[in-house]
Design a protein around this motif. Structure first.
Motif, PDB file in Angstrom:
ATOM      1  N   TYR A  12       0.824  -1.209   0.000  1.00 42.11           N
ATOM      2  CA  TYR A  12       0.000   0.000   0.000  1.00 42.11           C
ATOM      3  C   TYR A  12       0.860   1.262   0.000  1.00 42.11           C
ATOM      4  CZ  TYR A  12      -4.036  -2.958   0.624  1.00 42.11           C
ATOM      5  OH  TYR A  12      -5.015  -3.904   0.433  1.00 42.11           O
ATOM      6  N   GLU A  13       1.989   1.259   0.700  1.00 40.28           N
ATOM      7  CA  GLU A  13       2.900   2.400   0.687  1.00 40.28           C
ATOM      8  C   GLU A  13       3.483   2.608  -0.710  1.00 40.28           C
ATOM      9  OE1 GLU A  13       5.819   1.937   3.781  1.00 40.28           O
ATOM     10  OE2 GLU A  13       4.276   1.774   5.322  1.00 40.28           O
ATOM     11  N   LEU A  14       3.830   1.525  -1.385  1.00 36.88           N
ATOM     12  CA  LEU A  14       4.350   1.621  -2.749  1.00 36.88           C
ATOM     13  C   LEU A  14       3.298   2.201  -3.684  1.00 36.88           C
ATOM     14  CD1 LEU A  14       6.536   0.983  -4.877  1.00 36.88           C
ATOM     15  CD2 LEU A  14       5.540  -1.304  -5.048  1.00 36.88           C
ATOM     16  N   GLU A  15       2.072   1.710  -3.562  1.00 36.15           N
ATOM     17  CA  GLU A  15       0.981   2.202  -4.392  1.00 36.15           C
ATOM     18  C   GLU A  15       0.755   3.693  -4.153  1.00 36.15           C
ATOM     19  OE1 GLU A  15      -3.167   0.076  -5.638  1.00 36.15           O
ATOM     20  OE2 GLU A  15      -2.728   0.219  -3.507  1.00 36.15           O
ATOM     21  N   ASP A  16       0.780   4.113  -2.892  1.00 35.90           N
ATOM     22  CA  ASP A  16       0.588   5.509  -2.533  1.00 35.90           C
ATOM     23  C   ASP A  16       1.732   6.375  -3.065  1.00 35.90           C
ATOM     24  OD1 ASP A  16      -0.932   7.528  -1.126  1.00 35.90           O
ATOM     25  OD2 ASP A  16       0.699   7.554   0.349  1.00 35.90           O
ATOM     26  N   MET A  17       2.967   5.885  -2.917  1.00 34.24           N
ATOM     27  CA  MET A  17       4.138   6.626  -3.388  1.00 34.24           C
ATOM     28  C   MET A  17       4.093   6.812  -4.899  1.00 34.24           C
ATOM     29  SD  MET A  17       8.201   5.799  -2.800  1.00 34.24           S
ATOM     30  CE  MET A  17       7.932   4.082  -3.124  1.00 34.24           C
ATOM     31  N   ILE A  18       3.753   5.773  -5.628  1.00 32.85           N
ATOM     32  CA  ILE A  18       3.669   5.868  -7.084  1.00 32.85           C
ATOM     33  C   ILE A  18       2.589   6.873  -7.473  1.00 32.85           C
ATOM     34  CG2 ILE A  18       3.013   4.617  -9.171  1.00 32.85           C
ATOM     35  CD1 ILE A  18       4.454   2.169  -7.979  1.00 32.85           C
ATOM     36  N   GLY A  19       1.480   6.879  -6.757  1.00 35.78           N
ATOM     37  CA  GLY A  19       0.418   7.841  -7.033  1.00 35.78           C
ATOM     38  C   GLY A  19       0.880   9.273  -6.842  1.00 35.78           C
ATOM     39  N   HIS A  20       1.645   9.524  -5.771  1.00 34.68           N
ATOM     40  CA  HIS A  20       2.164  10.872  -5.528  1.00 34.68           C
ATOM     41  C   HIS A  20       3.148  11.288  -6.615  1.00 34.68           C
ATOM     42  CE1 HIS A  20       0.253  11.790  -1.759  1.00 34.68           C
ATOM     43  NE2 HIS A  20       0.612  10.622  -1.259  1.00 34.68           N
ATOM     44  N   VAL A  21       4.028  10.379  -7.006  1.00 34.47           N
ATOM     45  CA  VAL A  21       4.994  10.694  -8.060  1.00 34.47           C
ATOM     46  C   VAL A  21       4.269  10.993  -9.361  1.00 34.47           C
ATOM     47  CG1 VAL A  21       6.846   9.739  -9.497  1.00 34.47           C
ATOM     48  CG2 VAL A  21       6.899   9.423  -7.018  1.00 34.47           C
ATOM     49  N   CYS A  22       3.301  10.176  -9.692  1.00 29.22           N
ATOM     50  CA  CYS A  22       2.534  10.382 -10.919  1.00 29.22           C
ATOM     51  C   CYS A  22       1.812  11.728 -10.873  1.00 29.22           C
ATOM     52  CB  CYS A  22       1.540   9.234 -11.113  1.00 29.22           C
ATOM     53  SG  CYS A  22       0.742   9.262 -12.738  1.00 29.22           S
ATOM     54  N   ASP A  23       1.197  12.051  -9.739  1.00 26.85           N
ATOM     55  CA  ASP A  23       0.511  13.343  -9.606  1.00 26.85           C
ATOM     56  C   ASP A  23       1.489  14.498  -9.796  1.00 26.85           C
ATOM     57  OD1 ASP A  23      -1.928  12.198  -9.194  1.00 26.85           O
ATOM     58  OD2 ASP A  23      -1.972  12.569  -7.022  1.00 26.85           O
ATOM     59  N   ASP A  24       2.663  14.417  -9.162  1.00 26.60           N
ATOM     60  CA  ASP A  24       3.645  15.496  -9.252  1.00 26.60           C
ATOM     61  C   ASP A  24       4.205  15.643 -10.658  1.00 26.60           C
ATOM     62  OD1 ASP A  24       3.291  16.082  -6.608  1.00 26.60           O
ATOM     63  OD2 ASP A  24       5.110  15.068  -5.926  1.00 26.60           O
ATOM     64  N   LEU A  25       4.465  14.537 -11.320  1.00 25.20           N
ATOM     65  CA  LEU A  25       5.086  14.611 -12.642  1.00 25.20           C
ATOM     66  C   LEU A  25       4.096  14.847 -13.767  1.00 25.20           C
ATOM     67  CD1 LEU A  25       7.731  11.750 -12.484  1.00 25.20           C
ATOM     68  CD2 LEU A  25       8.117  14.207 -12.330  1.00 25.20           C
ATOM     69  N   CYS A  26       2.902  14.364 -13.630  1.00 26.86           N
ATOM     70  CA  CYS A  26       1.941  14.419 -14.747  1.00 26.86           C
ATOM     71  C   CYS A  26       0.804  15.390 -14.491  1.00 26.86           C
ATOM     72  CB  CYS A  26       1.376  13.037 -15.023  1.00 26.86           C
ATOM     73  SG  CYS A  26       2.618  11.845 -15.500  1.00 26.86           S
ATOM     74  N   TYR A  27      -0.011  15.065 -13.523  1.00 25.79           N
ATOM     75  CA  TYR A  27      -1.257  15.803 -13.347  1.00 25.79           C
ATOM     76  C   TYR A  27      -1.038  17.278 -13.031  1.00 25.79           C
ATOM     77  CZ  TYR A  27      -4.033  11.505 -13.332  1.00 25.79           C
ATOM     78  OH  TYR A  27      -4.662  10.350 -13.680  1.00 25.79           O
ATOM     79  N   HIS A  28      -0.176  17.585 -12.084  1.00 27.65           N
ATOM     80  CA  HIS A  28      -0.035  18.968 -11.641  1.00 27.65           C
ATOM     81  C   HIS A  28       0.766  19.827 -12.619  1.00 27.65           C
ATOM     82  CE1 HIS A  28      -2.082  17.975  -8.025  1.00 27.65           C
ATOM     83  NE2 HIS A  28      -1.163  17.119  -7.644  1.00 27.65           N
TER      84      HIS A  28
END
Length: 110
Positions: free
Chosen positions: A62-78
């Motif tokens: 779950y920590e890995l899944e959460d971390m990947i989500g944050h990285v994806c948000d920072d690099l792509c979405y925002h």
């Protein structure tokens, strides 16, 4: 990595391809069954060699899944001006972080 166990719709589980009845005392262990059981034991050994308990592994997952989500948000979405989810999803389709997430999180069935 494919699963070595299977779960029936009513909740019972067994080793993939070996019915519980075939593992009872007095039953003949075939070469195919022996290979299947050896594969299960090898996978169990590899898991135990990690030193992680099932709870630790779940938390790590779950920590890995959460971390990947944050990285994806920072690099792509925002960094995109697109505000519609469909447009953001199009960026993710070609994103290396998304590909990494799919590869890592797709290793196991939940």
């Amino acid at each position: 990595m494919s699963r070595l166990t299977q779960r029936e719709t009513w909740g019972a589980w067994q080793v993939q391809g070996i019915a519980w009845e075939d593992l009872r005392k007095g039953k003949v262990l075939t070469e195919e069954m022996g290979q299947c059981l050896y594969g299960c034991l090898c996978k169990l050994k590899d898991y135990e060699d990690t030193g992680l308990s099932p709870d630790q592994l779940s938390r790590w997952w779950y920590e890995l899944e959460d971390m990947i989500g944050h990285v994806c948000d920072d690099l792509c979405y925002h960094r995109r001006e697109a505000k519609v989810q469909e447009e953001l999803d199009e960026y993710c389709a070609d994103c290396s972080v998304s590909a990494c997430m799919t590869r890592l999180l797709g290793l196991t069935e939940k």
